[in-house]
Design a protein around this motif. Structure first.
Motif, PDB file in Angstrom:
ATOM      1  N   CYS A   8     -17.093 -11.228  -4.040  1.00 30.92           N
ATOM      2  CA  CYS A   8     -16.074 -11.377  -3.010  1.00 30.92           C
ATOM      3  C   CYS A   8     -14.698 -11.173  -3.639  1.00 30.92           C
ATOM      4  O   CYS A   8     -14.557 -11.170  -4.863  1.00 30.92           O
ATOM      5  N   THR A  53      -5.886 -11.480   6.931  1.00 30.18           N
ATOM      6  CA  THR A  53      -7.326 -11.487   7.179  1.00 30.18           C
ATOM      7  C   THR A  53      -7.681 -12.850   7.759  1.00 30.18           C
ATOM      8  O   THR A  53      -7.328 -13.886   7.201  1.00 30.18           O
ATOM      9  N   SER A  56     -13.942 -13.339   7.208  1.00 32.53           N
ATOM     10  CA  SER A  56     -14.554 -12.666   6.054  1.00 32.53           C
ATOM     11  C   SER A  56     -15.328 -11.454   6.572  1.00 32.53           C
ATOM     12  O   SER A  56     -15.937 -11.528   7.637  1.00 32.53           O
ATOM     13  N   ILE A  75     -17.535  -8.845  -0.064  1.00 28.53           N
ATOM     14  CA  ILE A  75     -17.045  -9.677   1.040  1.00 28.53           C
ATOM     15  C   ILE A  75     -15.551  -9.889   0.837  1.00 28.53           C
ATOM     16  O   ILE A  75     -15.122 -10.492  -0.152  1.00 28.53           O
ATOM     17  N   ASP A  76     -14.757  -9.349   1.776  1.00 31.24           N
ATOM     18  CA  ASP A  76     -13.293  -9.520   1.742  1.00 31.24           C
ATOM     19  C   ASP A  76     -12.974 -10.827   2.475  1.00 31.24           C
ATOM     20  O   ASP A  76     -13.439 -11.037   3.591  1.00 31.24           O
ATOM     21  N   THR A  77     -12.200 -11.709   1.843  1.00 29.98           N
ATOM     22  CA  THR A  77     -11.978 -13.047   2.415  1.00 29.98           C
ATOM     23  C   THR A  77     -10.514 -13.259   2.815  1.00 29.98           C
ATOM     24  O   THR A  77      -9.627 -12.591   2.295  1.00 29.98           O
ATOM     25  N   GLU A  86     -13.829 -20.103   5.468  1.00 33.11           N
ATOM     26  CA  GLU A  86     -14.388 -18.746   5.417  1.00 33.11           C
ATOM     27  C   GLU A  86     -14.634 -18.349   3.962  1.00 33.11           C
ATOM     28  O   GLU A  86     -15.654 -17.755   3.635  1.00 33.11           O
ATOM     29  N   VAL A  87     -13.673 -18.691   3.096  1.00 27.96           N
ATOM     30  CA  VAL A  87     -13.762 -18.337   1.672  1.00 27.96           C
ATOM     31  C   VAL A  87     -14.941 -19.067   1.041  1.00 27.96           C
ATOM     32  O   VAL A  87     -15.737 -18.475   0.307  1.00 27.96           O
ATOM     33  N   SER A  90     -18.218 -17.459   1.950  1.00 31.69           N
ATOM     34  CA  SER A  90     -18.398 -16.153   1.294  1.00 31.69           C
ATOM     35  C   SER A  90     -18.795 -16.335  -0.168  1.00 31.69           C
ATOM     36  O   SER A  90     -19.655 -15.622  -0.682  1.00 31.69           O
TER      37      SER A  90
END
Length: 595
Positions: A8, A53, A56, A75-77, A86-87, A90
């Protein structure tokens, strides 16, 4: 499995995560050049408009390294503190993390917070210095900060530019070399962790998972352990820009499952998927339950939309597991929901998403936090809403939640930041000098003082150079009182708030002044009062809109004019008894704008 890498991207807000993800997708040819656009993984209009953002996003890439093809699951958080849940979800689906630091801003508060989260999960950290192409980049200085934070070597830090693509190939090579392949047994019973889900109007609920052990095929009979429900896997597949169906997803991979689930309560983030015939012995440890920080009432503008609002919130909760809600009613606003959010930005985003995605117009009340109210017998109950406060005679004392806040800033702003924290009843814990002119200040602050305007004020006084991160500390006793707002003697429960006793009079006075500006004039006087219990502490009056009924009388006896004025006076008195005062939505947000 040895050719799979799950990782991530974590960083502070606006350090270039999404732009760097764009370059990774471009260099691995996951997306054709003609389909390329900035923030390609941010598919919500809100994310593009605000440049942040919110969700995720998982996507699979293929990369050829030394003659072998590797599968990279990225996975972009989010970077904002309000979306840290969300982070955390992920991170649970990965073996490694790219820690992005902006070369122009250096290490910020959320950088440190996200790093600790990744280290707790034993992730391999790859430090990346981004935006090196900018003229104001402090490359050497920022590298020293990263070395202090991670205790790594200077050669471990990769220099990249998400904008120009510099250093991206080196970054892809390092991902393959340093991030470990997922561990697991492909022949063991199926164990898959659900880390996200989304509602599709045509196909039901789509659950995103990472397989820890075993494999899953299309048509398999599967069971969700937490709910005990059984389904058929109608479709399984991998996540690229769109969902791509596959016959089988194996151990270590990230994918999705569609099984015709229609009810949102049947899918829980953190649940385990296993086979019906050959179940696993143990469920995977899910994620710790997230505790909301800020509570606010959300009510439909038209009361007949109550059930529509419920189904909209359930669908949003699928996509955002940190949102909590329960039904409640208000004298002023009718039936609605008491919703729990992680912060004020989270609350704002949810309200905007309700409007955009479900066409729901809602009224949101003043945000509150949860308090522990102790009675004379030593029992306590949690109160999220001032209306739920027991009679003051029965209350022994009230405890409010405190947070441990970390503020990183330039030394020249330290005085004004300390003044702000002290005005918010903050307690200084310690100061750490990070490098030359940067300092980290640790404060304990009451959560109720920071949920409304603290972040805005911090950004203003530091000219945008202070970063802020916090986590829950504990509850502490506090002198709090319930402040009620009355309109013509009727309490407006949606405007009630719990406030610190020393701030109550000043706060009540400002509330009355603000409401006087916002509530439209009627044909009768409106008295706006702030009260603590039975004691009125502030008052403003909105004067009636007056028609000159004596205009047609000129000359003659004075009693003719008096008779008309008395008749008007009686009519206004009668109107005041039956008339009600409409409070506009902006009045509920008036408290947020009180400086």
């Amino acid at each position: 499995m040895k050719h799979i890498r799950n990782f991530c991207i974590i960083a502070h807000i606006d350090h270039g995560k999404s732009t760097l993800a764009d370059r990774l997708l471009e260099y691995t040819q996951t997306i054709e050049k003609k389909a390329m656009q900035s923030q390609v993984l941010d598919d919500m209009d809100l994310e593009r408009e605000r440049g942040i953002t919110i969700k995720s996003h998982a996507i699979q890439m293929k990369y050829n390294y030394r003659g072998s093809e590797y599968i990279l699951n990225l996975i972009d958080t989010p970077g904002h503190v309000d979306f840290s849940y969300e982070v955390s979800r992920s991170i649970a689906a990965c073996e490694g993390a790219l820690l992005i630091v902006d070369a122009t801003q250096g290490i910020q508060a959320q950088t440190i917070s996200n790093l600790y989260m990744a280290l707790e999960n034993n992730l391999e950290i790859i430090p990346v210095l981004n935006k090196i192409d900018l003229t104001n980049a402090m490359i050497e200085e920022t590298e020293d900060q990263i070395i202090d934070l991670l205790s790594c070597k200077k050669t471990d830090i990769l220099r990249t530019s998400g904008k120009t693509g510099e250093g991206i190939i080196s970054l892809l090579d390092t991902i393959v070399e340093k991030i470990p392949a997922p561990e697991g047994d492909a022949k063991a019973p199926l164990q898959a962790l659900i880390f996200d889900s989304v509602f599709n109007a045509f196909r039901g609920i789509v659950a995103y998972f990472k397989i820890i052990n075993g494999s899953i095929k299309k048509g398999d009979q599967v069971k969700f352990v937490a709910t005990g429900k059984e389904y058929e896997a109608n479709e399984v597949g991998i996540l690229k820009l769109s969902m791509i169906p596959k016959k089988e997803i194996t151990c270590g991979e990230v994918g999705y499952i569609i099984s015709g689930i229609k009810t949102s309560k049947e899918v829980k983030v953190g649940d385990t998927i296993t086979h019906v015939k050959r179940p696993c012995n143990l469920a995977i440890d899910g994620f710790k339950e997230i505790k909301p920080m800020v509570f606010a009432g959300v009510y439909p503008i038209k009361s007949e939309n109550f059930e529509n609002l419920r189904s909209s919130l359930e669908k949003l909760q699928l996509n955002d597991a940190s949102l909590t809600f329960q039904a409640e009613s208000s004298i002023a606003l009718g039936f609605g929901f008491r919703c729990g959010f992680l912060g004020l930005l989270h609350m704002e985003i949810i309200q905007e998403r309700l409007y955009r995605e479900f066409n729901m117009d809602v009224i949101t009340t003043i945000p509150n936090v949860s308090y522990k109210v102790y009675d004379k017998q030593g029992h306590y109950k949690e109160v999220h809403n001032p209306a739920g406060l027991p009679d003051p005679i029965l209350i022994d004392y009230i405890e409010e939640p405190f947070i441990r806040a970390s503020i990183i800033t330039n030394i020249k702003y330290i005085g004004s930041i300390m003044t702000l924290c002290l005005s918010k009843r903050g307690i200084l814990i310690k100061q750490n000098y990070i490098s030359g002119d940067r300092i980290e200040i640790i404060y304990d602050l009451p959560l109720s003082e920071i949920v409304i305007d603290f972040y805005d004020k911090l950004k203003s006084i530091s000219k945008g150079y202070a970063s802020f991160d916090y986590h829950m500390q504990d509850y502490h006793p506090s002198k709090l009182v319930k402040l009620d707002i009355l309109l013509n003697g009727e309490p407006i429960d949606a405007l009630s708030t719990l406030t610190y006793i020393d701030n109550a009079v000043n706060f009540g006075r400002r509330m009355c002044e603000k409401l006087k500006e916002l509530i439209p004039r009627q044909q009768f006087d409106i008295a706006i009062q702030a009260s603590i219990g039975t004691k009125i502490i502030a008052r403003e009056t909105i004067k009636a809109v007056r028609k000159d009924v004596t205009a047609k009388c000129y000359g003659g006896d004075i009693t003719r004019k008096r008779k008309l004025l008395e008749k008007q006076k009686e009519g206004k008195k009668r109107m005041k008894q039956v008339g009600n005062v409409e409070v506009p939505q902006k009045a509920f947000f008036a408290v947020l704008k009180l400086n």
